[in-house]
Design a protein around this motif. Structure first.
Motif, PDB file in Angstrom:
ATOM      1  N   LEU A 393       1.055  -4.051  13.730  1.00 55.11           N
ATOM      2  CA  LEU A 393       1.245  -4.461  12.334  1.00 55.11           C
ATOM      3  C   LEU A 393       1.628  -6.036  12.230  1.00 55.11           C
ATOM      4  O   LEU A 393       1.224  -6.717  11.381  1.00 55.11           O
ATOM      5  CB  LEU A 393       2.445  -3.773  11.711  1.00 55.11           C
ATOM      6  N   SER A 394       2.574  -6.514  13.212  1.00 54.62           N
ATOM      7  CA  SER A 394       2.844  -7.997  13.062  1.00 54.62           C
ATOM      8  C   SER A 394       1.849  -8.817  13.072  1.00 54.62           C
ATOM      9  O   SER A 394       1.802  -9.941  12.489  1.00 54.62           O
ATOM     10  CB  SER A 394       3.906  -8.256  14.238  1.00 54.62           C
ATOM     11  N   GLN A 395       0.740  -8.397  13.797  1.00 55.72           N
ATOM     12  CA  GLN A 395      -0.622  -9.250  13.838  1.00 55.72           C
ATOM     13  C   GLN A 395      -1.326  -9.289  12.602  1.00 55.72           C
ATOM     14  O   GLN A 395      -2.380 -10.108  12.596  1.00 55.72           O
ATOM     15  CB  GLN A 395      -1.261  -9.230  15.063  1.00 55.72           C
ATOM     16  N   LEU A 396      -1.188  -8.254  11.781  1.00 58.07           N
ATOM     17  CA  LEU A 396      -2.100  -8.095  10.643  1.00 58.07           C
ATOM     18  C   LEU A 396      -1.630  -8.734   9.464  1.00 58.07           C
ATOM     19  O   LEU A 396      -1.400  -8.261   8.594  1.00 58.07           O
ATOM     20  CB  LEU A 396      -2.279  -6.701  10.282  1.00 58.07           C
ATOM     21  N   ASN A 397      -1.805 -10.164   9.351  1.00 58.04           N
ATOM     22  CA  ASN A 397      -1.365 -11.074   8.489  1.00 58.04           C
ATOM     23  C   ASN A 397      -2.073 -10.744   6.928  1.00 58.04           C
ATOM     24  O   ASN A 397      -1.580 -10.838   5.912  1.00 58.04           O
ATOM     25  CB  ASN A 397      -0.998 -12.395   8.899  1.00 58.04           C
ATOM     26  N   TYR A 398      -3.419 -10.751   7.263  1.00 54.71           N
ATOM     27  CA  TYR A 398      -4.262 -10.337   6.104  1.00 54.71           C
ATOM     28  C   TYR A 398      -3.914  -9.365   5.353  1.00 54.71           C
ATOM     29  O   TYR A 398      -3.792  -9.222   4.161  1.00 54.71           O
ATOM     30  CB  TYR A 398      -5.839 -10.596   6.416  1.00 54.71           C
ATOM     31  N   VAL A 399      -3.870  -8.153   6.156  1.00 54.97           N
ATOM     32  CA  VAL A 399      -3.394  -6.845   5.603  1.00 54.97           C
ATOM     33  C   VAL A 399      -2.210  -7.078   4.649  1.00 54.97           C
ATOM     34  O   VAL A 399      -1.894  -6.414   3.706  1.00 54.97           O
ATOM     35  CB  VAL A 399      -3.632  -5.750   6.537  1.00 54.97           C
ATOM     36  N   LYS A 400      -1.092  -7.551   5.612  1.00 59.48           N
ATOM     37  CA  LYS A 400       0.082  -7.818   4.694  1.00 59.48           C
ATOM     38  C   LYS A 400       0.055  -8.656   3.831  1.00 59.48           C
ATOM     39  O   LYS A 400       0.833  -8.279   2.459  1.00 59.48           O
ATOM     40  CB  LYS A 400       1.164  -8.417   6.034  1.00 59.48           C
ATOM     41  N   ALA A 401      -1.027  -9.662   3.468  1.00 58.36           N
ATOM     42  CA  ALA A 401      -0.885 -10.371   2.467  1.00 58.36           C
ATOM     43  C   ALA A 401      -1.438  -9.588   1.393  1.00 58.36           C
ATOM     44  O   ALA A 401      -1.091  -9.798   0.131  1.00 58.36           O
ATOM     45  CB  ALA A 401      -1.849 -11.698   2.726  1.00 58.36           C
TER      46      ALA A 401
END
Ligand code: HEM
Length: 698
Positions: A393-401
């Protein structure tokens, strides 16, 4: 605990009283005759109260004025407008817009209610003067939900709040406990995919999925699993969906959220509570009862199990709460405290993640390039042959955005949980009297045009950082209100962020989302009474991983290893190997090498058993067969790959008796010409061999 937050926002539509501000006459919308005696009683009571308690005039009012606000009536203040203008949160935002202010003051009965839409002013309340604004209101909703103020989020400042907040931080929501509970969250993430997959395959619905049901029940399942170590109170449904018990439980939780802080008249004139003029108390009692009807027997039974020694090992949050001890080795929490706190943890978990993800997917279907970008990120970070895990999850920046943008534009609740001041003070140059209810507007902060360009547009990329650093869902500077900040800030930031991101990531990775056949776009209209999508999101889902997983199953190993390329000239086995050579280790050749294997073409598992009885592993670093390879380019997923392969085979063998289909005399073991898979997909007769209930719920 956002949800609690949410509760404050709504003015439930069941309200039937309207007030005409011009002639001061109450008009009963549904039954004037029925309401009229209540109104007389209300007015008489108000006068009685008012005569007894004159508003206190503080010296400070002489120097600083209250924040600007609509003119208030004597005694009742702005309550008539609140009653007349439902839903109240829309009316408040409208008057703030009309007055062009970022802080306002309504007087409801004797209480000053201070809505705020500016991050700077918000920070003055929750950071600079945090200690003054760290209490909560006493009101009917909080009283019923918290079992008489026994919990954390709904409890005014004091010893009980300190005790419970500390317990949550150190015993329930600490990083260590978060890791401890990982397996339960992982189960529910898998279950989510399984459930949505079953919806896709449902020929009756044609693959159209009710996303609201999927997201809300995922959140309900996660918190039930973490607390009670079970997803279903009953049997659930064969497709993995909620049973009637879970539906009732979840409906109770959302009803509590809706009515918790809903501008009920008795929240501001407490003695009116016994009249229950707006019917909120009846609704709340029923909702709390429908949640506790399921929770409490679990809790009573567990306490008993620990007492009589039937339970010995802590397995979930309930065990932790039951086993907490004070310094005299007595239970730290009473059964009533545990029961009330569990209701609160549940309402804190279910609302924000489910609502944000439903909105995010709705917005993204209307802008498919966003779906594409999220999927590309997932495929590059996670790949297509395994499901996204929390470690990704820490690498999924677009999903988190995308999730963060949904929190900004579509918060679950219009206002934060109320903060109550414990002394007179001034903020932003205004006098704020003791006992004021400060309402940070989640909607107003997230859509503030001074903070956000094109505030009404769903634009996840606005949260990506130029330096590529990690996107987080928390926003302590209050440019949007997700988990809030200060001593009353959310205790569940890590858990809430994990649940939200995992929910969105699994839905995006596992399925291709598009419009149902008859629609040209998703209707993004907001519900009038609250901030939900007006209609639950229905969207067409197609499994995206199935094809890849099938390929993986049919071609578990290609004929050669992934090429290794040499970066300089060298010699190997006495031969010259030039720079740039492609080295192809033949998995077929190695596995069938007659110098290594006797009768290499025979399937003989026993050749792998060791004489000393030691473990068989799938890894073979000596390259006698080719499984995970070796060296610095060796497979980093040995553990996961071994577990998946073994579990797949073990489950199929344990669960079923396999035999030839009726018309065959043997399985044709011919390999396909183009690869190493069976020429034809294996068709075999399977008969269940275990108890029936083991097959019905995953
Ligand atoms: C995305 C999910 C979540 C969001 C957006 C969220 C947001 C919030 C917000 C806005 C508050 C009020 C802060 C304030 O008064 O200024 C709050 C309080 C709280 N939240 Fe959360 N929350 C989430 C998940 C959770 C979870 C999963 C838990 C625990 C299971 C939790 C536990 C709490 C508690 C105990 C409080 C009360 C803190 C206090 O009054 O001292 N929250 N949350």
């Amino acid at each position: 605990m956002k949800n609690i937050t949410s509760a404050i926002s709504f003015s439930p539509s069941s309200q039937t009283l309207f007030y005409d501000t011009l002639d001061m006459a109450w008009v009963g919308f549904s039954s004037t005759l029925f309401i009229f005696p209540n109104i007389l009683l209300l007015i008489a009571t108000i006068f009685f109260f008012y005569a007894k308690r004159k508003p206190q005039i503080n010296e400070k009012t002489k120097q600083f004025s209250l924040p600007p606000g609509p003119k208030a009536w004597p005694i009742v203040g702005n309550l008539p407008e609140v009653i007349q203008n439902k839903p109240t949160f829309r009316w408040i935002h409208k008057i703030m817009e009309q007055m062009n202010v970022e802080i306002t003051c309504l007087r409801l009965g004797n209480v000053h209610v201070i809505p705020v839409t500016s991050p700077e002013i918000g920070l003055e309340f929750l950071r600079k003067q945090d200690s003054i604004f760290s209490s909560r209101p006493f009101n009917m909703g909080a009283d019923l939900t918290s079992g008489g103020y026994l919990t954390t989020a709904l409890v005014p400042f004091g010893e009980q709040w300190k005790k419970m907040k500390k317990i949550l931080a150190s015993e329930v929501l600490s990083p260590e406990k978060h890791r401890w509970l990982h397996g339960k969250r992982a189960d529910e993430a898998d279950h989510l995919v399984h459930y949505v997959y079953n919806q896709c395959m449902n020929s009756v619905t044609g693959g159209v999925v009710n996303v609201r049901i999927a997201t809300q029940h995922y959140c309900g399942n996660v918190i039930r699993k973490m607390i009670f170590n079970k997803r279903f109170f009953g049997k659930g449904m064969a497709d993995g969906g909620p049973g009637v018990e879970e539906e009732e439980h979840l409906e109770g939780l959302f009803t509590i959220l809706e009515y918790l802080n809903s501008f009920s008249v008795s929240d501001y004139i407490p003695w009116l509570r016994r009249l229950d003029l707006d019917g909120h108390e009846k609704i709340m009692k029923k909702a709390v009862a429908s949640v506790r009807k399921y929770n409490d027997p679990e809790i009573d039974e567990r306490i008993q199990q620990w007492r009589n020694g039937a339970k010995k090992e802590q397995e979930d949050v309930l065990d932790v709460l039951v086993m907490l001890k004070d310094k005299n080795d007595n239970p730290l929490l009473s059964p009533e405290e545990i029961k009330a706190q569990i209701v609160e943890l549940m309402i804190a978990t279910v609302d924000n993640p489910s609502n944000a993800v439903e909105w995010a997917i709705a917005e993204m279907i209307n802008q498919p390039e966003m779906l594409q970008r999220a999927i590309e990120e997932l495929d590059s970070v996670v790949g297509k042959n395994r499901l996204v895990q929390e470690s990704n999850l820490s690498q999924l920046n677009y999903v988190k955005a995308c999730a963060r943008e949904a929190f900004r534009l579509h918060p679950f609740a219009p206002f934060n949980v109320p903060h109550v001041s414990i002394s007179d003070t001034t903020v932003a140059g205004y006098f704020i009297p003791k006992g004021s209810h400060v309402l940070l507007s989640r909607r107003g902060l997230g859509r503030n045009p001074k903070v956000w360009e094109e505030p009404l547009k769903f634009k996840p990329e606005r949260h990506l950082k130029d330096d590529g650093s990690g996107v987080v869902l928390a926003e302590p500077n209050l440019r949007l209100l997700s988990f809030s900040t200060g001593r009353r800030g959310c205790s569940g930031v890590t858990l809430g962020s994990t649940i939200t991101t995992m929910l969105l990531a699994r839905l995006l990775q596992g399925f291709t989302w598009s419009l149902p056949p008859t629609m040209s776009s998703i209707d993004l209209t907001e519900s009038v009474d609250n901030l939900f999508l007006a209609k639950p999101l229905l969207a067409l889902a197609r499994p995206r991983l199935a094809e890849k997983l099938e390929a993986f199953r049919l071609h578990p190993v290609g004929p050669f290893n992934i090429p290794h390329v040499s970066i300089s000239d060298t010699t190997v086995a006495g031969y010259f190997i030039p720079e740039g050579s492609h080295i192809l280790l033949s998995s077929q050749g190695i596995g069938r090498n007659p110098k290594i294997w006797e009768e290499p073409l025979k399937f003989k598992p026993e050749r792998h058993l060791k004489d000393d009885g030691s473990d068989v592993v799938l890894d073979e670093p000596n390259l006698h067969l080719f499984s995970f390879s070796t060296g610095r380019r060796g497979c980093p997923g040995v553990t996961l790959g071994s577990a998946m392969t073994t579990m797949l085979l073990a489950r199929l063998l344990q669960g079923f008796t396999w035999s030839l289909p009726p018309t065959m005399s043997s399985i044709n073991l011919t390999e396909s010409m183009g690869g190493l898979s069976l020429e034809k997909p294996l068709l075999a007769l399977a008969r269940p061999r275990l108890a029936e209930n083991l097959y019905t719920s995953p």
